[in-house]
Design a protein around this motif. Structure first.
Motif, PDB file in Angstrom:
ATOM      1  N   PRO A  89       0.833  -1.208   0.000  1.00 24.22           N
ATOM      2  CA  PRO A  89       0.000   0.000   0.000  1.00 24.22           C
ATOM      3  C   PRO A  89       0.868   1.258   0.000  1.00 24.22           C
ATOM      4  O   PRO A  89       1.915   1.306   0.653  1.00 24.22           O
ATOM      5  CB  PRO A  89      -0.801  -0.124   1.302  1.00 24.22           C
ATOM      6  CG  PRO A  89      -0.758  -1.570   1.658  1.00 24.22           C
ATOM      7  CD  PRO A  89       0.567  -2.074   1.171  1.00 24.22           C
ATOM      8  N   GLY A  90       0.423   2.275  -0.748  1.00 24.61           N
ATOM      9  CA  GLY A  90       1.155   3.540  -0.769  1.00 24.61           C
ATOM     10  C   GLY A  90       1.898   3.745  -2.075  1.00 24.61           C
ATOM     11  O   GLY A  90       1.743   2.984  -3.036  1.00 24.61           O
ATOM     12  N   PRO A  91       2.751   4.771  -2.128  1.00 25.26           N
ATOM     13  CA  PRO A  91       3.424   5.117  -3.381  1.00 25.26           C
ATOM     14  C   PRO A  91       4.570   4.180  -3.739  1.00 25.26           C
ATOM     15  O   PRO A  91       5.207   3.585  -2.866  1.00 25.26           O
ATOM     16  CB  PRO A  91       3.952   6.530  -3.103  1.00 25.26           C
ATOM     17  CG  PRO A  91       4.161   6.556  -1.631  1.00 25.26           C
ATOM     18  CD  PRO A  91       3.045   5.735  -1.051  1.00 25.26           C
ATOM     19  N   SER A  92       4.826   4.088  -5.035  1.00 25.98           N
ATOM     20  CA  SER A  92       6.030   3.418  -5.521  1.00 25.98           C
ATOM     21  C   SER A  92       7.219   4.358  -5.352  1.00 25.98           C
ATOM     22  O   SER A  92       7.062   5.552  -5.100  1.00 25.98           O
ATOM     23  CB  SER A  92       5.869   3.057  -7.007  1.00 25.98           C
ATOM     24  OG  SER A  92       4.809   2.163  -7.203  1.00 25.98           O
ATOM     25  N   GLY A  93       8.401   3.822  -5.515  1.00 24.04           N
ATOM     26  CA  GLY A  93       9.590   4.656  -5.486  1.00 24.04           C
ATOM     27  C   GLY A  93       9.671   5.531  -6.721  1.00 24.04           C
ATOM     28  O   GLY A  93       9.234   5.137  -7.816  1.00 24.04           O
ATOM     29  N   ILE A  94      10.207   6.735  -6.553  1.00 24.03           N
ATOM     30  CA  ILE A  94      10.462   7.605  -7.695  1.00 24.03           C
ATOM     31  C   ILE A  94      11.874   8.180  -7.578  1.00 24.03           C
ATOM     32  O   ILE A  94      12.443   8.245  -6.489  1.00 24.03           O
ATOM     33  CB  ILE A  94       9.449   8.762  -7.813  1.00 24.03           C
ATOM     34  CG1 ILE A  94       9.540   9.706  -6.605  1.00 24.03           C
ATOM     35  CG2 ILE A  94       8.033   8.244  -8.003  1.00 24.03           C
ATOM     36  CD1 ILE A  94       8.776  10.998  -6.792  1.00 24.03           C
ATOM     37  N   ALA A  95      12.419   8.581  -8.714  1.00 26.23           N
ATOM     38  CA  ALA A  95      13.712   9.257  -8.745  1.00 26.23           C
ATOM     39  C   ALA A  95      13.560  10.545  -9.537  1.00 26.23           C
ATOM     40  O   ALA A  95      12.991  10.540 -10.640  1.00 26.23           O
ATOM     41  CB  ALA A  95      14.775   8.371  -9.376  1.00 26.23           C
TER      42      ALA A  95
END
Length: 306
Positions: A89-95
């Motif tokens: 649950p929640g956001p994926s990783g981002i760069a």
């Protein structure tokens, strides 16, 4: 049936902006429209290995957002086994990545689901030809995976990026340590300005119980130490567009060649060509080369320097 390469690591969505120069503290710089590319050091290395001809499994976590579905689908389109990929649950990783006209980049990573991928969420460990690890997931997870692999006799290739202190219990379990000069300097507190200095640092790292140390030097090439052998390999001369994922392309191609039974010297030449191709293209995973073009470039049949 051949055993797969297992990659345990991060998956990010890269948000990339071209800038006229990298901003200094307090400065606002106007850049290009942003572009999105699947990334994350774990996923990048998985894609690099798959394109280089390996059978690859990806272990890691994506979020429950739209990016998570895209990241998983992208791996599958590259022929990677995602059955052990976890959705949290929640956001994926981002760069967040800025790239200047020389191709150099600056990267800020928001871990998202990667930071919540704990040892409790690991699948049952099964045989593999080689385990590929980085440090964009929690260190307890890295340690748990390495311990299981080492107990089963699976060779471990560690790319210690982003750099952080390495627990002493981890190093004796590593078969191949692949790092750049910044990471090596951080671990040893020794400056690296020449290949000769890099060779000395690689030997120092090897004395910590790691059989093979490979230290990449960007445009200056790489040095390596393997048992009593050591060597230097110059970089290919190419036109640099974007250095994002060049190191990941190197690690994935190196792992693919080793898993296929190639010698270390063969794998280094193959990986060196893969990294050279990667810097001639924009983006992380879009820049990663396929086996046929790596072999052709390495044999001198294709020169992307013009």
């Amino acid at each position: 049936m051949p055993k797969p390469i297992r990659v345990v690591g991060s998956l990010n969505m890269d948000l990339v902006v071209q800038v006229p120069h990298q901003p200094i503290s307090g400065e606002t710089v106007l850049g290009s429209d942003y572009a999105t590319y699947p990334g994350g050091k774990g996923a990048n290395q998985a894609v690099a290995a798959a394109r280089a001809g390996a059978e690859v499994q990806m272990w890691g976590a994506v979020g429950s957002d739209a990016f998570g579905a895209i990241l998983k689908e992208n791996l599958e389109q590259n022929g990677i086994d995602t059955r052990q990929l976890t959705e949290l649950p929640g956001p994926s990783g981002i760069a967040l990545i800025t790239v200047d006209p020389s191709g150099q980049n600056r990267i800020v990573v928001s871990p998202g689901a990667n930071g919540r991928y704990t040892p409790e969420g690991l699948p049952l460990f099964t045989p593999a030809a080689l385990l590929l690890l980085q440090l964009e997931i929690p260190m307890p997870t890295v340690l748990a995976v390495a311990e299981q692999a080492f107990a089963q006799g699976i060779p471990i290739l560690l790319n210690p990026a982003p750099i952080q202190p390495l627990p002493g219990s981890l190093l004796p379990q590593i078969r191949y340590l692949v790092l750049n000069e910044t990471e090596a300097t951080s671990l040893t507190q020794s400056p690296i300005e020449t290949p000769e200095q890099a060779q000395t640092v690689a030997q120092r790292l090897q004395k910590q119980g790691i059989p093979t140390v490979i230290l990449t030097l960007g445009g200056a090439g790489l040095v390596w130490v393997d048992g009593e052998e050591r060597g230097y390999l110059p970089a290919h001369s190419v036109k640099v567009v974007d250095t994002t994922a060049a190191g990941d392309g190197f690690c994935g191609a190196l792992a693919a060649c080793l898993a296929a039974g190639g010698s270390l010297k063969e794998a280094l030449r193959f990986a060196n060509a893969a990294a050279a191709l990667a810097v001639t293209r924009a983006g992380a995973q879009p820049s990663l080369a396929y086996r046929a073009e790596i072999e052709a470039f390495g044999a001198g049949q294709r020169d992307p320097s013009v």
